[in-house]
Design an enzyme around this catalytic site. Structure first.
Site, PDB file in Angstrom:
ATOM      1  N   ARG A 217      50.351  17.405  65.139  1.00  0.00           N
ATOM      2  CA  ARG A 217      50.927  17.753  66.437  1.00  0.00           C
ATOM      3  C   ARG A 217      52.254  18.508  66.385  1.00  0.00           C
ATOM      4  NH1 ARG A 217      50.291  12.840  70.538  1.00  0.00           N
ATOM      5  NH2 ARG A 217      51.851  11.915  69.189  1.00  0.00           N
ATOM      6  N   ASP A 218      52.725  18.900  65.202  1.00  0.00           N
ATOM      7  CA  ASP A 218      53.957  19.681  65.131  1.00  0.00           C
ATOM      8  C   ASP A 218      53.942  20.600  63.906  1.00  0.00           C
ATOM      9  OD1 ASP A 218      56.417  20.515  66.162  1.00  0.00           O
ATOM     10  OD2 ASP A 218      57.553  18.961  65.113  1.00  0.00           O
TER      11      ASP A 218
END
Length: 169
Positions: free
Chosen positions: A28-29
């Site tokens: 997610r990043d």
């Protein structure tokens, strides 16, 4: 970066992302600051602080990693909260929707585009402007910014940056 370097690093990064996804983890990043390249040229994905598990990690873990602590559901962020670094977020992250591994592929596409062109595909002076670009605009063709980008590499970038996640890899 030179095409050969983009391809070599791209393979290393996708191998690392695939390893996380195989264990039920969505990072997610994905962004350059969370990618470390060793002296041997091996890319490693760092900073799993925003990661989300899609399965009980212990179920898919081998004996050695099964003893490692895993996050509980209460420690993970939940749907309805946008998490990540604005310029690298997928459309579903911007909309605070439920995420799956395809969100990391979109972010990887942003990184790949940046490696090929030296610039971000979605830019703006404020997060709102960047969010709008992610949701509504098509980035300038990578080959237009860098004529040395092979057609097949541009096709891969475009597929990663597909706004409809059902059309991504």
């Amino acid at each position: 970066l030179a095409t050969e370097k983009i391809i070599d690093l791209g393979i290393e990064i996708t191998d690392a992302i695939n390893a996380a996804h195989a264990k039920g983890i969505v990072h997610r990043d994905i962004k350059p600051a969370n990618i470390f390249v060793t002296r041997q040229g091996i890319a490693k994905i760092l900073d799993f602080g925003l990661a989300k598990t899609t399965t009980d990690v212990r179920e898919s873990a081998d004996e050695e990693s099964a003893a490692l602590p895993t996050a509980t559901a209460g420690q993970l962020t939940s749907p309805g909260s946008a998490m990540g670094t604005v310029a690298y977020m997928s459309p579903e992250q911007v909309r605070a929707r439920e995420l799956d591994p395809r969100t990391d592929l979109f972010s990887f596409g942003v990184v790949l585009y940046e490696m090929a062109t030296g610039t971000l595909p979605f830019r703006g002076e404020t997060p709102g402007v960047i969010f709008h670009a992610i949701l509504e605009t098509k980035p300038t063709s990578a080959v237009r910014l860098n004529p040395d980008v092979p057609v097949k590499l541009e096709e891969i970038i475009d597929k990663c940056l597909e706004k409809d996640r059902s059309l991504r890899y």
